[in-house]
Scaffold this motif. Structure first.
Motif, mmCIF file in Angstrom:
data_model
loop_
_atom_site.group_PDB
_atom_site.id
_atom_site.type_symbol
_atom_site.label_atom_id
_atom_site.label_comp_id
_atom_site.label_asym_id
_atom_site.label_seq_id
_atom_site.Cartn_x
_atom_site.Cartn_y
_atom_site.Cartn_z
ATOM 1 N N ALA A 78 -14.737 2.128 -25.653
ATOM 2 C CA ALA A 78 -15.964 1.886 -24.882
ATOM 3 C C ALA A 78 -16.767 0.719 -25.484
ATOM 4 C CB ALA A 78 -16.818 3.148 -24.838
ATOM 5 N N VAL A 79 -16.858 0.679 -26.808
ATOM 6 C CA VAL A 79 -17.587 -0.422 -27.462
ATOM 7 C C VAL A 79 -16.864 -1.747 -27.221
ATOM 8 C CG1 VAL A 79 -18.337 -1.349 -29.696
ATOM 9 C CG2 VAL A 79 -18.676 1.071 -29.168
ATOM 10 N N GLU A 80 -15.534 -1.730 -27.309
ATOM 11 C CA GLU A 80 -14.774 -2.956 -27.053
ATOM 12 C C GLU A 80 -14.942 -3.431 -25.612
ATOM 13 O OE1 GLU A 80 -11.062 -2.395 -30.176
ATOM 14 O OE2 GLU A 80 -10.878 -1.610 -28.142
ATOM 15 N N ALA A 81 -14.887 -2.502 -24.654
ATOM 16 C CA ALA A 81 -15.034 -2.879 -23.241
ATOM 17 C C ALA A 81 -16.436 -3.428 -22.975
ATOM 18 C CB ALA A 81 -14.744 -1.677 -22.336
ATOM 19 N N ALA A 82 -17.451 -2.738 -23.495
ATOM 20 C CA ALA A 82 -18.828 -3.215 -23.309
ATOM 21 C C ALA A 82 -19.022 -4.578 -23.962
ATOM 22 C CB ALA A 82 -19.815 -2.201 -23.882
ATOM 23 N N GLY A 83 -18.483 -4.756 -25.159
ATOM 24 C CA GLY A 83 -18.592 -6.035 -25.840
ATOM 25 C C GLY A 83 -17.879 -7.145 -25.088
ATOM 26 N N ALA A 84 -16.712 -6.833 -24.540
ATOM 27 C CA ALA A 84 -15.950 -7.832 -23.771
ATOM 28 C C ALA A 84 -16.738 -8.274 -22.545
ATOM 29 C CB ALA A 84 -14.600 -7.251 -23.354
ATOM 30 N N ILE A 85 -17.332 -7.329 -21.853
ATOM 31 C CA ILE A 85 -18.136 -7.673 -20.670
ATOM 32 C C ILE A 85 -19.358 -8.484 -21.093
ATOM 33 C CG2 ILE A 85 -19.576 -6.722 -18.822
ATOM 34 C CD1 ILE A 85 -17.486 -4.341 -18.782
ATOM 35 N N GLY A 86 -20.020 -8.057 -22.156
ATOM 36 C CA GLY A 86 -21.189 -8.772 -22.642
ATOM 37 C C GLY A 86 -20.889 -10.199 -23.079
ATOM 38 N N LEU A 87 -19.701 -10.419 -23.627
ATOM 39 C CA LEU A 87 -19.341 -11.767 -24.081
ATOM 40 C C LEU A 87 -19.298 -12.789 -22.955
ATOM 41 C CD1 LEU A 87 -16.470 -11.273 -26.699
ATOM 42 C CD2 LEU A 87 -18.755 -12.189 -27.113
ATOM 43 N N VAL A 88 -19.021 -12.337 -21.730
ATOM 44 C CA VAL A 88 -18.904 -13.294 -20.621
ATOM 45 C C VAL A 88 -20.161 -13.348 -19.755
ATOM 46 C CG1 VAL A 88 -16.383 -13.245 -20.576
ATOM 47 C CG2 VAL A 88 -17.667 -11.628 -19.158
ATOM 48 N N VAL A 89 -21.213 -12.646 -20.155
ATOM 49 C CA VAL A 89 -22.511 -12.736 -19.486
ATOM 50 C C VAL A 89 -23.409 -13.587 -20.390
ATOM 51 C CG1 VAL A 89 -24.506 -11.451 -18.641
ATOM 52 C CG2 VAL A 89 -22.207 -10.463 -18.424
#
Length: 150
Positions: A78-89
């Protein structure tokens, strides 16, 4: 024209060029970081988080070896997925990168102390890139934090 006037003219003439070249260098750095962010986001989401959510045998075995239970696999995913999404915003990229530095620190320690010490270099390298992103996006991060403070 005296030597003093000539020197002043030369110094004044070089200032705009220096400002332009540093702005151009900053734009180039930002483009390089965006490329790294996109690649790391894709890796984190597709190659790291999704296998954890899907219960891929390697992920399950790794978290069994860590010994803290499978809940940690889901939390890490969950942290990796949230971080991945945040990286492209763009507005969230700096904060996501800062959070991912912590995750990579935990991953490096886990590799060193529990799993395979040689693999600790990968999360350390990722953390260095995330630190560069967090530094580059510090102004946007401050704006988001100010908005949240209100």
């Amino acid at each position: 024209m005296s030597a003093q006037t000539h020197t002043a003219t030369r110094v004044t003439a070089t200032r705009p060029t220096t400002a332009r070249s540093s702005a151009g260098g900053r734009r180039t750095l930002r483009k390089v970081l965006w490329g790294a962010q996109i690649l790391l986001a894709a890796f984190l989401f597709f190659a790291s988080a999704l296998p954890k959510f899907a219960g891929q045998a390697d992920a399950v075995r790794t978290f069994d070896e860590i010994g803290w239970g499978q809940w940690l696999r889901y939390l890490t995913g969950a942290v990796e997925a949230a971080g991945a999404i945040g990286l492209v915003v763009p507005r969230l990229a700096g904060l996501a990168a800062a959070g991912l530095i912590g995750l990579m620190g935990g991953a490096a320690l886990t590799q060193l102390l529990v799993l395979e010490p040689a693999w600790a270099l990968l999360p350390v390298a990722f953390a260095v890139v995330f630190a560069a992103v967090a530094w580059d996006r510090r102004a946007e991060s401050r704006q988001v934090l100010r908005l949240l403070k209100r």
